[in-house]
Design a protein around this motif. Structure first.
Motif, short mmCIF file in Angstrom:
data_model
loop_
_atom_site.label_atom_id
_atom_site.label_comp_id
_atom_site.label_asym_id
_atom_site.label_seq_id
_atom_site.Cartn_x
_atom_site.Cartn_y
_atom_site.Cartn_z
N TRP A 154 0.82 -1.21 0.00
CA TRP A 154 0.00 0.00 0.00
C TRP A 154 0.86 1.27 0.00
O TRP A 154 0.37 2.37 -0.23
CB TRP A 154 -0.97 0.00 1.19
CG TRP A 154 -2.08 -0.98 0.98
CD1 TRP A 154 -2.04 -2.33 1.18
CD2 TRP A 154 -3.40 -0.71 0.51
NE1 TRP A 154 -3.23 -2.91 0.85
CE2 TRP A 154 -4.10 -1.95 0.45
CE3 TRP A 154 -4.08 0.46 0.14
CZ2 TRP A 154 -5.43 -2.04 0.01
CZ3 TRP A 154 -5.42 0.36 -0.28
CH2 TRP A 154 -6.07 -0.88 -0.34
N SER A 176 -6.81 -9.19 3.79
CA SER A 176 -7.46 -7.93 3.41
C SER A 176 -8.97 -8.05 3.59
O SER A 176 -9.64 -8.74 2.83
CB SER A 176 -7.14 -7.60 1.94
OG SER A 176 -7.77 -6.41 1.55
N TYR A 178 -13.00 -7.42 3.61
CA TYR A 178 -13.95 -6.93 2.61
C TYR A 178 -14.58 -5.62 3.03
O TYR A 178 -14.87 -5.40 4.20
CB TYR A 178 -15.06 -7.98 2.44
CG TYR A 178 -16.25 -7.51 1.63
CD1 TYR A 178 -16.25 -7.60 0.25
CD2 TYR A 178 -17.37 -6.95 2.26
CE1 TYR A 178 -17.35 -7.17 -0.49
CE2 TYR A 178 -18.46 -6.53 1.53
CZ TYR A 178 -18.45 -6.64 0.15
OH TYR A 178 -19.53 -6.21 -0.59
N ASP A 179 -14.75 -4.73 2.10
CA ASP A 179 -15.83 -3.76 2.15
C ASP A 179 -16.31 -3.56 0.72
O ASP A 179 -15.68 -4.05 -0.23
CB ASP A 179 -15.44 -2.44 2.84
CG ASP A 179 -14.47 -1.57 2.08
OD1 ASP A 179 -14.69 -1.32 0.88
OD2 ASP A 179 -13.49 -1.10 2.67
N LYS A 182 -13.73 -2.44 -1.91
CA LYS A 182 -12.33 -2.86 -1.73
C LYS A 182 -11.73 -3.52 -2.99
O LYS A 182 -10.54 -3.35 -3.26
CB LYS A 182 -12.23 -3.81 -0.54
CG LYS A 182 -10.81 -4.25 -0.19
CD LYS A 182 -9.97 -3.12 0.36
CE LYS A 182 -10.30 -2.76 1.78
NZ LYS A 182 -9.93 -3.76 2.77
N ARG A 186 -8.01 -2.64 -4.51
CA ARG A 186 -6.88 -3.57 -4.55
C ARG A 186 -6.28 -3.64 -5.95
O ARG A 186 -5.06 -3.62 -6.13
CB ARG A 186 -7.33 -4.96 -4.13
CG ARG A 186 -7.72 -5.13 -2.69
CD ARG A 186 -8.16 -6.57 -2.47
NE ARG A 186 -8.87 -6.74 -1.21
CZ ARG A 186 -9.93 -7.51 -1.04
NH1 ARG A 186 -10.43 -8.18 -2.07
NH2 ARG A 186 -10.50 -7.62 0.13
N ALA A 534 -17.02 1.01 4.53
CA ALA A 534 -15.66 1.42 4.86
C ALA A 534 -15.58 1.98 6.27
O ALA A 534 -14.48 2.19 6.80
CB ALA A 534 -15.17 2.47 3.86
#
Length: 553
Positions: A154, A176, A178-179, A182, A186, A534
């Motif tokens: 990132w 990683s 979830y939202d 996302k 990514r 988020a």
């Protein structure tokens, strides 16, 4: 010089703390990969411990158990089969690290430590881990492979360091969560790292639910020319074989599986199903029970539960009082029947009368108000918890994010329970998902085909039915207005002035801000639920209960 590699990407569902179970998953996956003559199998971040381990990872006994599992897996690689890249906690010179271990030929050949420890949103890794040094690549069967760990891609510096120290390709283990936005984030991130480094990259993510977090998998490989070589499915445990070949100075992954990754409402629905399924199964509850009101929130929760666990593990209970309408009675029963769940009716007139009588002398001379309304809700909560205690079923709460935000929920009443699948869904999203589920049965779901939520439940004006002719809009703005204001206040941290500029009445916005702040104490006591947005309540948004601030705009 090695010119070809066969790499297995293990997208699996570990359980936090179940080191023995996670080790078995790794052994089984490696055995499966060995049948395909694989050189290396790659697991997700902290796989042996489960992710995120939180403060559990500080326990010395846990650290020892994880190290023993690493050693056991390393011994198994003496069979000449695939090498292993696997995530685990690792103590190095007295420092606890978020590590990836390279195991091959019966030993631990190398390790790399996470450099950037996230400390925002749902993450607080600096609380438990120490940051690692800038890494160089690992020599894996003659190929120099960079292994940045999750957050390390990132930012730019770790991948830049790996490229400068001779990495030929990148394998990225991830945990990683979830939202709803996302997946695109990514992909864009990975493309940026490829553009900067010129290296092909494989992104390996876990799947599964862990308390409030849910992980969607959706692992993928993108080549240095930005072509998508492999796309694994979301929400599915799978070991995918990828074939790599040296092409000039770089490595290229051959085209492979190109799964369709679900989007929008389908993605959200699968997320809440996965989160509920894993919370129930990993915590070994035999079934779930919920209060079935005849309203849309409990109907959607019941449908989600049937899809996650199977209708035979869902118990719906209607708890009518004198204000419960005949339509609610009919709709609740029709919904439970459509879902295929067990349905019972337990009238609450007598227990509410008992509470009222017990309080009669103390309340003498006062007027009836929300106190008496809340007694109805709290009576229902007591009964549902009694059923849970007697039969072991997990009580599901059914409050949506709009209600929880505004405090339109009764503490120790309809908030009673152990898990809430729709906790992070605003009311308008509840309506949309209900309509969507009536026309779709998503992959992996165990519930019925066709209409599972009767149309009248979706179209009737929402009501708590705690007094005659009550409607939610007696106490709250219309949900399309409420949700837009709340999204501005919660997700975007917008000022009152900016929300008013969008066309909303200032007095209404100020009132909703006030309700949001004074309800914080309720949210602190609410059941956990699946994180979808988020910025969910709990892990993301952490506001003080005692809070004298109000926006003066």
């Amino acid at each position: 010089m090695t010119d070809k590699l066969r790499i297995a990407l293990a997208q699996l569902n570990p359980t936090v703390g179940d080191i023995a179970g996670n080790l078995k998953k790794a052994v089984d996956a490696r055995r499966e990969a060995a049948l395909a003559d694989v050189d290396l199998i790659v697991f997700s971040e902290m796989f042996l411990a489960g992710y995120p381990p939180e403060d559990l990872v500080l326990k010395p006994a846990f650290q020892r158990a994880a190290a023993e599992a690493v050693s056991e897996l390393a011994r198994q690689t003496a069979d000449g089969g695939p090498g292993v890249l696997i995530g685990a906690p690792w103590v190095e010179e007295g420092r606890l690290m978020n590590a990836v271990l390279y195991l091959d030929q019966g030993e631990i050949k190398g390790q790399r430590f996470k450099v950037h420890l996230p400390n925002y949103g749902v993450f607080d890794e600096p609380r438990v881990f120490q940051p690692g040094p800038m890494p160089g690549p690992l020599n894996i069967r003659g190929v120099r492979i960079g292994v940045p760990i999750c957050e390390d891609i990132w930012l730019t510096d770790v991948v830049e360091c790996l490229e400068e120290t001779g990495a030929e390709l990148l394998l990225v283990p991830n945990g990683s969560p979830y939202d709803a936005s996302k997946f695109d984030a990514r992909t864009q991130l990975v493309v940026s790292r490829i553009r900067e480094s010129g290296l092909s990259l494989a992104y390996v993510n876990q799947i599964g639910g862990q308390d409030e977090l849910v992980f969607d998998g959706a692992s993928f490989v993108i080549n240095a020319d930005f072509s998508l070589a492999v796309q694994m499915p979301a929400w599915v445990e799978k070991v995918t074989i990828t074939d790599w070949a040296r092409a000039g100075t770089g490595w290229v992954c051959a085209p492979g599986e190109k799964a369709l990754v679900e989007e929008d409402l389908e993605s959200v629905y699968l997320a809440v199903v996965q989160g509920l399924r894993d919370y129930v199964n990993k915590n070994r509850f035999p079934s779930v029970v919920l209060g079935m009101s005849g309203g849309i929130d409990s109907a959607l929760v019941a449908a989600i539960a049937a899809d996650a666990l199977g209708p035979d593990k869902v118990h719906c209970i209607m708890l009518p009082y004198r204000y419960t309408s005949s339509e609610s009675l009919m709709d609740a029963e029709a919904c439970a029947k459509a879902i295929g769940a067990r349905y019972d009716t337990i009238p609450i007139e007598k227990p509410v009368a008992g509470f009222t009588e017990a309080l009669e002398k103390l309340f003498e001379g006062t007027q009836s108000d929300t106190t008496e309304e809340n007694l109805q809700s709290r009576t229902r909560g007591v009964i549902l918890m009694a059923v849970s205690n007697k039969f072991g079923a997990l009580v599901l709460t059914t409050g949506n994010k709009s209600e929880v935000s505004a405090g339109y929920a009764t503490l120790y009443g309809d908030m009673n329970g152990g898990y809430n699948p729709i906790k992070d869904l605003y009311k308008m999203k509840v309506f949309a998902l209900s309509r969507w589920r009536n026309t779709h049965r998503p992959k992996g779901c165990l519930g019925a085909e066709g209409i599972v939520i009767p149309e009248r439940i979706i179209t009737r004006p929402p009501s708590a039915e705690l007094r005659p002719d009550q409607k939610d809009e007696d106490s709250l703005p219309p949900y399309e207005v409420l949700d837009a204001i709340l999204e501005g206040l919660v997700e975007k941290e917008m000022s009152i002035r900016d929300i008013v500029a969008m066309g909303y009445d200032r007095a209404v916005v100020k009132r909703i801000e006030h309700l949001l702040y004074i309800s914080e104490y309720k949210r602190r006591q609410a059941a956990p639920g699946v994180k979808i947005s988020a910025r969910n309540f709990g892990r993301d948004r952490r506001y003080p209960i005692t809070n004298g601030f109000r926006d003066a705009d």
